[in-house]
Each structure stands twice: as structure tokens, then as C-alpha cells.
Design a protein around this motif. Structure first.
Motif, PDB file in Angstrom:
ATOM      1  N   GLN A  95       0.848  -1.155  -0.015  1.00  0.00           N
ATOM      2  CA  GLN A  95      -0.080   0.088   0.190  1.00  0.00           C
ATOM      3  C   GLN A  95       1.023   1.168  -0.002  1.00  0.00           C
ATOM      4  OE1 GLN A  95      -4.089  -0.330   1.879  1.00  0.00           O
ATOM      5  NE2 GLN A  95      -2.697  -1.228   3.414  1.00  0.00           N
ATOM      6  N   GLU A  96       0.441   2.554   0.052  1.00  0.00           N
ATOM      7  CA  GLU A  96       1.065   3.770  -0.246  1.00  0.00           C
ATOM      8  C   GLU A  96       0.673   4.594   0.918  1.00  0.00           C
ATOM      9  OE1 GLU A  96       1.203   5.552  -3.992  1.00  0.00           O
ATOM     10  OE2 GLU A  96       1.933   3.675  -5.091  1.00  0.00           O
ATOM     11  N   ARG A  97       1.479   5.314   1.640  1.00  0.00           N
ATOM     12  CA  ARG A  97       1.157   6.225   2.755  1.00  0.00           C
ATOM     13  C   ARG A  97       1.298   7.633   1.815  1.00  0.00           C
ATOM     14  NH1 ARG A  97       5.671   8.368   6.835  1.00  0.00           N
ATOM     15  NH2 ARG A  97       4.471   9.614   8.155  1.00  0.00           N
ATOM     16  N   VAL A  98       0.223   8.540   2.019  1.00  0.00           N
ATOM     17  CA  VAL A  98       0.351   9.573   1.398  1.00  0.00           C
ATOM     18  C   VAL A  98       0.195  10.707   2.530  1.00  0.00           C
ATOM     19  CG1 VAL A  98      -0.784  11.081  -0.227  1.00  0.00           C
ATOM     20  CG2 VAL A  98      -0.843   8.852  -0.624  1.00  0.00           C
ATOM     21  N   LEU A  99       0.811  11.949   2.224  1.00  0.00           N
ATOM     22  CA  LEU A  99       0.704  13.057   3.049  1.00  0.00           C
ATOM     23  C   LEU A  99       0.312  14.275   2.281  1.00  0.00           C
ATOM     24  CD1 LEU A  99       3.884  12.728   5.254  1.00  0.00           C
ATOM     25  CD2 LEU A  99       1.442  12.205   5.897  1.00  0.00           C
ATOM     26  N   ALA A 100      -0.593  15.245   2.411  1.00  0.00           N
ATOM     27  CA  ALA A 100      -0.822  16.391   1.818  1.00  0.00           C
ATOM     28  C   ALA A 100      -0.980  17.269   2.758  1.00  0.00           C
ATOM     29  CB  ALA A 100      -2.261  16.079   0.984  1.00  0.00           C
ATOM     30  N   PRO A 101      -0.502  18.559   2.049  1.00  0.00           N
ATOM     31  CA  PRO A 101      -0.731  19.700   3.097  1.00  0.00           C
ATOM     32  C   PRO A 101      -1.997  20.191   2.999  1.00  0.00           C
ATOM     33  CG  PRO A 101       0.378  20.500   1.086  1.00  0.00           C
ATOM     34  CD  PRO A 101       0.110  18.835   1.171  1.00  0.00           C
ATOM     35  N   VAL A 102      -2.653  20.789   4.346  1.00  0.00           N
ATOM     36  CA  VAL A 102      -3.748  21.452   4.471  1.00  0.00           C
ATOM     37  C   VAL A 102      -3.609  23.114   4.933  1.00  0.00           C
ATOM     38  CG1 VAL A 102      -6.121  21.491   5.926  1.00  0.00           C
ATOM     39  CG2 VAL A 102      -4.679  19.075   5.359  1.00  0.00           C
ATOM     40  N   THR A 103      -3.732  23.680   3.685  1.00  0.00           N
ATOM     41  CA  THR A 103      -3.294  25.131   3.769  1.00  0.00           C
ATOM     42  C   THR A 103      -4.428  25.883   3.142  1.00  0.00           C
ATOM     43  OG1 THR A 103      -0.933  24.399   3.525  1.00  0.00           O
ATOM     44  CG2 THR A 103      -1.640  26.673   2.890  1.00  0.00           C
ATOM     45  N   ASN A 104      -4.501  27.208   3.727  1.00  0.00           N
ATOM     46  CA  ASN A 104      -5.567  28.099   3.112  1.00  0.00           C
ATOM     47  C   ASN A 104      -5.092  29.445   3.171  1.00  0.00           C
ATOM     48  OD1 ASN A 104      -7.767  30.258   4.428  1.00  0.00           O
ATOM     49  ND2 ASN A 104      -8.622  29.013   2.881  1.00  0.00           N
ATOM     50  N   ARG A 105      -4.700  29.808   1.779  1.00  0.00           N
ATOM     51  CA  ARG A 105      -4.077  31.075   1.235  1.00  0.00           C
ATOM     52  C   ARG A 105      -2.840  31.377   2.170  1.00  0.00           C
ATOM     53  NH1 ARG A 105      -7.578  34.574  -1.299  1.00  0.00           N
ATOM     54  NH2 ARG A 105      -9.846  34.174  -1.426  1.00  0.00           N
ATOM     55  N   GLY A 106      -1.997  30.184   2.110  1.00  0.00           N
ATOM     56  CA  GLY A 106      -0.806  30.489   2.618  1.00  0.00           C
ATOM     57  C   GLY A 106      -0.551  30.023   3.958  1.00  0.00           C
ATOM     58  N   ASP A 107      -1.819  29.926   4.680  1.00  0.00           N
ATOM     59  CA  ASP A 107      -1.674  29.786   6.080  1.00  0.00           C
ATOM     60  C   ASP A 107      -1.527  28.349   6.397  1.00  0.00           C
ATOM     61  OD1 ASP A 107      -1.839  30.287   8.976  1.00  0.00           O
ATOM     62  OD2 ASP A 107      -4.225  29.753   8.894  1.00  0.00           O
ATOM     63  N   VAL A 108      -0.677  27.786   6.989  1.00  0.00           N
ATOM     64  CA  VAL A 108      -0.357  26.396   6.861  1.00  0.00           C
ATOM     65  C   VAL A 108      -1.314  25.897   8.183  1.00  0.00           C
ATOM     66  CG1 VAL A 108       0.929  24.394   7.979  1.00  0.00           C
ATOM     67  CG2 VAL A 108       1.709  25.794   6.071  1.00  0.00           C
ATOM     68  N   ILE A 109      -2.372  24.990   8.085  1.00  0.00           N
ATOM     69  CA  ILE A 109      -3.208  24.247   9.280  1.00  0.00           C
ATOM     70  C   ILE A 109      -2.699  23.019   9.647  1.00  0.00           C
ATOM     71  CG2 ILE A 109      -5.477  23.852   9.805  1.00  0.00           C
ATOM     72  CD1 ILE A 109      -6.387  25.777   7.534  1.00  0.00           C
ATOM     73  N   GLY A 110      -2.226  22.323   8.804  1.00  0.00           N
ATOM     74  CA  GLY A 110      -1.680  20.925   9.164  1.00  0.00           C
ATOM     75  C   GLY A 110      -1.401  20.170   8.117  1.00  0.00           C
ATOM     76  N   LEU A 111      -1.882  18.773   7.987  1.00  0.00           N
ATOM     77  CA  LEU A 111      -1.490  17.977   7.132  1.00  0.00           C
ATOM     78  C   LEU A 111      -2.577  16.785   7.241  1.00  0.00           C
ATOM     79  CD1 LEU A 111       1.600  18.178   8.828  1.00  0.00           C
ATOM     80  CD2 LEU A 111       2.144  17.548   6.277  1.00  0.00           C
ATOM     81  N   LEU A 112      -3.103  16.202   5.907  1.00  0.00           N
ATOM     82  CA  LEU A 112      -3.980  15.161   5.783  1.00  0.00           C
ATOM     83  C   LEU A 112      -2.822  13.758   5.600  1.00  0.00           C
ATOM     84  CD1 LEU A 112      -6.917  14.177   5.806  1.00  0.00           C
ATOM     85  CD2 LEU A 112      -6.632  14.633   3.235  1.00  0.00           C
ATOM     86  N   GLU A 113      -3.187  12.817   6.417  1.00  0.00           N
ATOM     87  CA  GLU A 113      -2.426  11.430   6.296  1.00  0.00           C
ATOM     88  C   GLU A 113      -3.164  10.413   5.973  1.00  0.00           C
ATOM     89  OE1 GLU A 113       1.412   9.155   8.410  1.00  0.00           O
ATOM     90  OE2 GLU A 113       0.631  10.816   9.415  1.00  0.00           O
ATOM     91  N   LEU A 114      -3.128   9.441   5.042  1.00  0.00           N
ATOM     92  CA  LEU A 114      -3.790   8.320   5.008  1.00  0.00           C
ATOM     93  C   LEU A 114      -2.822   7.247   4.159  1.00  0.00           C
ATOM     94  CD1 LEU A 114      -5.903   9.015   1.572  1.00  0.00           C
ATOM     95  CD2 LEU A 114      -4.447  10.775   2.539  1.00  0.00           C
ATOM     96  N   THR A 115      -3.668   6.142   3.960  1.00  0.00           N
ATOM     97  CA  THR A 115      -2.841   4.931   3.285  1.00  0.00           C
ATOM     98  C   THR A 115      -3.949   4.536   2.410  1.00  0.00           C
ATOM     99  OG1 THR A 115      -1.678   4.252   5.479  1.00  0.00           O
ATOM    100  CG2 THR A 115      -2.219   2.519   3.507  1.00  0.00           C
ATOM    101  N   VAL A 116      -3.431   4.241   1.224  1.00  0.00           N
ATOM    102  CA  VAL A 116      -4.369   3.889   0.061  1.00  0.00           C
ATOM    103  C   VAL A 116      -3.745   2.638  -0.681  1.00  0.00           C
ATOM    104  CG1 VAL A 116      -5.347   5.935  -0.369  1.00  0.00           C
ATOM    105  CG2 VAL A 116      -3.190   5.423  -1.540  1.00  0.00           C
ATOM    106  N   PRO A 117      -4.440   1.625  -1.120  1.00  0.00           N
ATOM    107  CA  PRO A 117      -3.905   0.687  -1.966  1.00  0.00           C
ATOM    108  C   PRO A 117      -3.071   1.030  -3.169  1.00  0.00           C
ATOM    109  CG  PRO A 117      -6.366   0.216  -1.681  1.00  0.00           C
ATOM    110  CD  PRO A 117      -6.019   1.756  -1.166  1.00  0.00           C
ATOM    111  N   HIS A 118      -3.368   1.978  -3.850  1.00  0.00           N
ATOM    112  CA  HIS A 118      -2.599   2.557  -4.787  1.00  0.00           C
ATOM    113  C   HIS A 118      -2.777   3.948  -5.126  1.00  0.00           C
ATOM    114  CE1 HIS A 118      -5.959   1.548  -7.188  1.00  0.00           C
ATOM    115  NE2 HIS A 118      -5.437   2.558  -8.219  1.00  0.00           N
ATOM    116  N   THR A 119      -1.769   4.477  -6.025  1.00  0.00           N
ATOM    117  CA  THR A 119      -2.011   5.875  -6.646  1.00  0.00           C
ATOM    118  C   THR A 119      -1.598   6.094  -7.824  1.00  0.00           C
ATOM    119  OG1 THR A 119       0.265   6.768  -5.785  1.00  0.00           O
ATOM    120  CG2 THR A 119      -1.829   7.169  -3.991  1.00  0.00           C
ATOM    121  N   ASP A 120      -2.218   6.961  -8.547  1.00  0.00           N
ATOM    122  CA  ASP A 120      -1.920   7.386  -9.847  1.00  0.00           C
ATOM    123  C   ASP A 120      -1.947   8.860  -9.800  1.00  0.00           C
ATOM    124  OD1 ASP A 120      -4.666   7.907 -10.216  1.00  0.00           O
ATOM    125  OD2 ASP A 120      -5.076   5.997 -11.289  1.00  0.00           O
TER     126      ASP A 120
END
Length: 390
Positions: A95-120
Motif C-alpha cells: 500500500q501507499e502512505r500519502v501526506l498532503a498539506p492542509v493550507t488556506n491562502r498560505g496559512d498552514v493548518i496542518g496535514l492530511l495523512e492516509l493509506t491507500v492501496p495504490h495511487t496514480d
């Protein structure tokens, strides 16, 4: 499902129909349904940008909150926040671990983290869209709950510090076509009276940085009077002189002490800046790779008896200028050992948000995490007037 559009409208409707504390659960459910995602969680960035704190997927848990914390510096989370790019890695189970920034107009709020079977490419794009949607949802929903405010805290705050942080803008960074502004204040669990503020009008940006005398609750109350007076004058369309006059009047009337400060009014069409300097440390200007102190004459601090009005001084911005506003906590006591101009030069290619974090981290490090006074930085980048669509 992976090839379909993310369905932003569907998620926003679901978020609106759910409790404000269920924002992460709404997005997590969408990701599970679309991509068979698991281990979906949101990580807050703490108040001083040193750690991230996990708010877990709320399935099977009433609160969904854990005390799991991670040091940012040198971590993969830090890399994602600095680059503002999605990160993925393959796990041993395929599986694949994915991290994505959670940001609004340059203001960093945090990150979204998840695991998925695959990504494209399509899946990665939609996960990025989900993180962006989550930023807007959290910005909206944190008005109704303390969940997100509590999640940012990694130390216990005193009463003075609690009051002080309520005076700051809800977002410490803002990006626009003409500028980016970012701010930071340390330490988060003590208080020495510092505040920063900004507000965007149609063709004007207002900036301020202030330092109220004293410590703890006394300085927080003084700062409350000061910021309240400045915001009232600003919202009544008062110019920087009127803002300064009302701030001085408020502190003088209640006779609680004095405060230094600088007020800036930036004309976003012309790049001209009007400044009132009430006895505050001079700002630093990064221009063409060189750092110099901006020469500003100093009027008396707000609240100190005076027989003449405050004066407006002018500064003309050039494309690519970076202006750094500071309080004395960035220069005095432990911070005196820092070479601020050198640090600013070294960070000239950083986003203002990261430049602020580098400066506040440096002063926190030199004091071994035990600062005796607030240290505050406001970083303003000038991109030039926006191009008006024809």
C-alpha cells in the motif's frame, strides 16, 4: 471511482450537515469510499510551528483525539509543509502512505495523512483537492468549537497568554497577488505583551506590531486596550495617524502603562507605505540581497504623555522587497547573540512563512527554549501591484 472528480460540492454539503467537530470524519469517509483509504487522520501544526499533533480518524471514537505528537524539524511532515507538495511512499504491504498539506491562502493548518492501496496521478490530484477542501472546512468550523484550538497546543498556557493569543489574527499567514505576509510569536506558554496584526482592504494592507510593557496578565490587558483601539480606528476607516491617536488615547485614559508599536499602511496600487513609529525597534529591509535597518524617527510610545502629534513617515517599496518587523525580544537578552541580518539573508529564498519560522526557531534555540520575553516577527514580501484584467 479513482478517475472521477473529487466532488467538492458533495463534501461541503456533507460537512455542513454534520457537527462542526466532524470535519475530518467527513473528508475521511469520502476518501475511504472513493479510494478504499485507511488510517485517515489530520495533524495540526502547533502554535509555534515546532510540532504536529494528530487528530485521528473518528471512527469508533467519541472524540477521535490522541496525544500523539511529532517533532517537525527534520521530519517528512516538515518537508511537506515547506514544499507544499503531496508526498507518497510505498509500504512493505504494497500500500501507499500519502501526506498532503492542509493550507488556506498560505496559512498552514496542518496535514492530511492516509493509506491507500495504490495511487496514480488522478488519485493524487483528488487527495490534494480533499486536503484543500479540508482547509476551508476547518477554517469555517473552528468558529464553533474549541477542538481545533485545543489541538494546536503543546504546552499549558497561562491566563495572560490565553488573552494575548485571542488578540492575534486567526491566520498567521496570508497570500495575495501583491504580497505575502507571515507572522510568528514565541513562546506560546508565557507572555510579554507582544502582538501582531494585519488586515486587507480593497487597495490597502494594514500591518501592526506592538509590545505592551510588563508581563503576564497586566501586559495582556494593556495589549487588549491597544489592539482594540487600533482595530476600532482601522475599521472606522481611520488612517495610521488616527489609529495611533486612538491607541494613545486609550492607554492614557485608562492609565495602565505604555506600549511601543509600528503601524503600516501599504498602498497596494503604488507600493507606497505610510508608517507611524511609536518608540519601537526599527524594521529590517532585505533588498537586492542586502539587509539594512530602515531609518525611522521614533515618536514616544503609546500612553506616554506627549505635547505633539504622531508623525507619518514614508517608505517606497521595490519589487522583491522583504520587510521584517520585530519586537525587542528578537534583539535583546538571549537573542542578542543572533546575527539577524545574516539569518535574514540566509533565508531570502524561503517563503515568508518559513522565514518567520526560521527566525523564531533561532531565537528559541539560542535561549534553550526558555525565553524571558516574547519574540515576535512579521515578514512582508512585496510582489508588486496586481495586474488588472482587461
Amino acid at each position: 471511482m479513482a478517475g472521477e472528480s473529487f466532488g467538492l460540492g458533495e463534501v461541503l454539503v456533507a460537512a455542513e450537515n454534520a457537527s462542526p467537530v466532524q470535519s475530518v470524519a467527513v473528508v475521511a469517509r469520502n476518501l475511504r469510499d472513493r479510494f478504499d483509504a485507511s488510517d485517515v487522520s489530520f495533524l495540526f501544526v502547533d502554535l509555534i510551528g515546532q510540532e504536529v499533533v494528530r487528530l485521528a480518524d473518528q471512527r469508533g471514537s467519541e472524540s477521535g483525539h490522541t496525544a500523539e505528537r511529532f517533532r517537525l524539524r527534520g521530519s517528512v511532515y516538515d518537508d511537506v509543509l515547506r514544499s507544499q507538495r503531496l508526498y507518497r511512499e510505498s509500504r512493505r504491504d504494497g500500500q501507499e502512505r500519502v501526506l498532503a498539506p492542509v493550507t488556506n491562502r498560505g496559512d498552514v493548518i496542518g496535514l492530511l495523512e492516509l493509506t491507500v492501496p495504490h495511487t496514480d496521478e488522478a488519485v493524487r490530484r483528488q487527495i490534494g483537492e480533499a486536503a484543500h477542501a479540508l482547509a476551508y472546512i476547518i477554517v469555517t468550523d473552528r468558529r464553533f468549537t474549541d477542538l481545533y484550538h485545543s489541538g494546536q497546543r503543546t504546552t499549558r498556557m497561562g491566563l495572560g497568554s490565553e488573552i494575548q493569543h485571542q488578540l492575534l489574527p486567526s491566520a498567521s499567514c496570508c497570500e495575495a497577488a501583491e504580497f505575502t505576509v507571515a507572522c510568528g510569536l514565541v513562546p506560546a506558554d508565557n507572555v510579554g505583551g507582544d502582538t501582531y496584526d494585519y488586515a486587507l482592504d480593497r487597495n490597502t494592507l494594514h500591518l501592526s506590531i506592538t509590545d505592551a510593557m510588563g508581563h503576564d496578565v497586566d501586559s495582556a490587558i494593556l495589549a487588549t486596550l491597544l489592539v482594540g483601539a487600533l482595530r476600532r480606528a482601522r475599521r472606522e476607516r481611520g488612517d495610521v495617524l488616527e489609529q495611533a491617536r486612538q491607541a494613545h488615547q486609550a492607554l492614557s485614559h485608562y492609565n495602565r502603562g505604555f506600549a511601543t508599536g509600528q503601524l503600516f499602511r501599504v498602498d497596494l496600487e503604488q507600493g507606497m507605505v505610510q508608517v507611524v513609529n511609536a518608540g519601537h525597534p526599527r524594521p529590517l529591509l532585505l533588498r537586492d540581497g542586502e539587509v539594512r535597518e530602515v531609518h525611522l524617527d521614533a515618536d514616544l510610545p503609546f500612553g506616554v504623555p506627549m505635547t505633539w502629534p504622531y508623525s507619518i513617515q514614508k517608505l517606497e517599496l521595490r519589487l522583491g522587497d522583504r520587510l521584517i518587523l520585530i519586537t525587542d525580544g528578537m534583539r535583546e537578552r538571549e537573542a542578542a547573540a543572533l546575527d539577524l541580518p545574516a539569518l535574514i539573508r540566509e533565508g531570502r529564498d524561503l517563503h515568508p512563512r518559513e522565514a518567520v519560522r526560521a527566525l523564531t526557531s533561532a531565537v528559541n534555540d539560542v535561549a534553550h527554549g526558555d525565553l524571558q520575553d516574547d519574540a515576535t516577527v512579521l515578514c512582508f514580501d512585496w510582489n508588486g501591484p496586481a495586474t488588472t484584467p482587461s
